[in-house]
Design an enzyme around this catalytic site. Structure first.
Site, PDB file in Angstrom:
ATOM      1  N   HIS A   1      86.498   5.499  57.448  1.00  0.00           N
ATOM      2  CA  HIS A   1      85.522   5.547  58.551  1.00  0.00           C
ATOM      3  C   HIS A   1      84.111   5.687  57.988  1.00  0.00           C
ATOM      4  CE1 HIS A   1      86.432   9.768  57.782  1.00  0.00           C
ATOM      5  NE2 HIS A   1      85.415  10.166  58.516  1.00  0.00           N
TER       6      HIS A   1
ATOM      7  N   HIS B   1      81.586   7.843  58.221  1.00  0.00           N
ATOM      8  CA  HIS B   1      80.864   9.065  57.854  1.00  0.00           C
ATOM      9  C   HIS B   1      80.512   9.059  56.364  1.00  0.00           C
ATOM     10  CE1 HIS B   1      82.600  11.344  61.571  1.00  0.00           C
ATOM     11  NE2 HIS B   1      81.569  10.590  61.869  1.00  0.00           N
TER      12      HIS B   1
ATOM     13  N   ASP C   1      80.463  11.105  53.965  1.00  0.00           N
ATOM     14  CA  ASP C   1      81.303  11.715  52.931  1.00  0.00           C
ATOM     15  C   ASP C   1      82.575  10.905  52.671  1.00  0.00           C
ATOM     16  OD1 ASP C   1      82.120  12.560  55.537  1.00  0.00           O
ATOM     17  OD2 ASP C   1      83.228  14.247  54.699  1.00  0.00           O
ATOM     18  N   HIS C   2      82.688   9.757  53.324  1.00  0.00           N
ATOM     19  CA  HIS C   2      83.799   8.834  53.069  1.00  0.00           C
ATOM     20  C   HIS C   2      83.286   7.454  52.636  1.00  0.00           C
ATOM     21  CE1 HIS C   2      86.937  11.531  54.723  1.00  0.00           C
ATOM     22  NE2 HIS C   2      85.870  12.041  55.325  1.00  0.00           N
TER      23      HIS C   2
ATOM     24  N   HIS D   1      88.127  10.301  66.090  1.00  0.00           N
ATOM     25  CA  HIS D   1      87.127  10.945  65.220  1.00  0.00           C
ATOM     26  C   HIS D   1      85.924  10.010  65.088  1.00  0.00           C
ATOM     27  CE1 HIS D   1      85.732  13.730  62.159  1.00  0.00           C
ATOM     28  NE2 HIS D   1      85.534  12.719  61.319  1.00  0.00           N
TER      29      HIS D   1
ATOM     30  N   ASP E   1      90.052  11.157  58.362  1.00  0.00           N
ATOM     31  CA  ASP E   1      89.821  12.352  59.170  1.00  0.00           C
ATOM     32  C   ASP E   1      90.489  12.257  60.544  1.00  0.00           C
ATOM     33  OD1 ASP E   1      88.338  13.198  57.041  1.00  0.00           O
ATOM     34  OD2 ASP E   1      86.427  13.331  58.088  1.00  0.00           O
TER      35      ASP E   1
ATOM     36  N   HIS F   1      90.527  15.604  53.599  1.00  0.00           N
ATOM     37  CA  HIS F   1      89.959  16.908  53.242  1.00  0.00           C
ATOM     38  C   HIS F   1      91.062  17.917  52.960  1.00  0.00           C
ATOM     39  CE1 HIS F   1      85.709  16.156  54.478  1.00  0.00           C
ATOM     40  NE2 HIS F   1      86.278  15.299  55.318  1.00  0.00           N
TER      41      HIS F   1
END
Length: 259
Positions: free
Chosen positions: A54, A56, A58-59, A112, A135, A174
């Site tokens: 996705h 975001h 941090d991905h 998400h 996530d 995570h």
């Protein structure tokens, strides 16, 4: 098929999926590209693909850099998720391959983010499949409903992912397992499998070891968000339908102050 986990940032996981006969590799959510490239070199693998779950940061935040560092690498991401650096957009049901033996199926698992993709990966018949859930599905938990509804999360978790073969290994985005299981036991205090898994997860973390992978079968026994079809779980949170229950459990988790 070999799968390597690579801790990134504070609590993220990136992954390398390696086809053993060709040593071609795919990186899942390589937010720290240099770390992923170094890991691939150490095991003698050649990076060919990036699988982005996705958008975001941090991905997907390492995609542009990894394209510069590995010319020609293909970056997969959801059609409607606006993934940075994406070269190959995928939708639910799209299939592609890695090396000689690995097949990858894209599963649209929204909520998400609206275009979130989970990647279902199969290899030789004797090997258990794996799913990379970003996530959407965590071990004993799920992602916050940032861009979707409870109905979407129910479909993503309990229908799409919940219908995969029970031995399917679950690799999430995570390391939240200990906290998730502590919360899960507030919903089901008498669930012995949750208690056992929490004890195991605490020992893993004390030894600085990961709690991934889980399996779909384990999640159906220990993840409250995947147990909402059970009338006793609905009753525990004062609901009468699975979708109502998943919404209420998410609300309780969002307001929970434990760790």
């Amino acid at each position: 098929m070999k799968i390597y986990h690579i801790p990134c940032l504070e609590d993220n996981y990136a992954y390398l999926i390696v086809d053993e006969s060709t040593m071609e590799a795919a990186a899942v959510d390589p937010v720290e590209p240099k770390k992923i490239i170094e890991s691939a070199k150490e095991i003698g693998a050649e990076l060919k693909l990036v699988l982005t779950t996705h958008h975001h940061w941090d991905h997907a935040g390492g995609n542009e850099e990894i394209k510069k560092l590995v010319p020609g690498i293909k970056v997969f991401g959801g059609t409607i998720d606006n993934v940075k650096g994406c070269t190959n957009e995928v939708e639910n049901g799209d299939k592609f391959t890695l090396g000689a033996d690995i097949n990858i199926l894209s599963l649209h698992t929204p909520c998400h983010t609206k275009g979130h993709i989970s990647y279902y990966v199969t290899s030789k018949e004797e090997e258990d499949p794996a799913v990379f859930t970003g996530d959407t599905l965590f071990i004993a938990g799920c992602g916050k409903f940032f861009e979707g509804t409870a109905d979407q999360m129910y479909q993503s978790l309990c229908v799409t992912l919940g219908s995969l073969p029970k031995p399917t290994r679950v690799y999430c985005g995570h390391e939240y397992t200990v906290s998730n299981l502590r919360f899960a036991l507030t919903v089901e205090p008498e669930n012995e499998k949750m208690k056992q898994k929490l004890s195991w997860a605490q020992l893993q973390r004390q030894a600085n070891l990961p709690t991934i992978p889980s399996t779909i079968g384990e999640e159906l026994e220990t993840n409250p968000f995947m147990r909402v079809d059970l009338p006793e779980i609905q009753a525990k949170v004062g609901c009468r339908s699975p979708v109502e229950a998943i919404k209420e459990i998410r609300r309780l988790k969002d307001n929970w102050r434990g760790r």
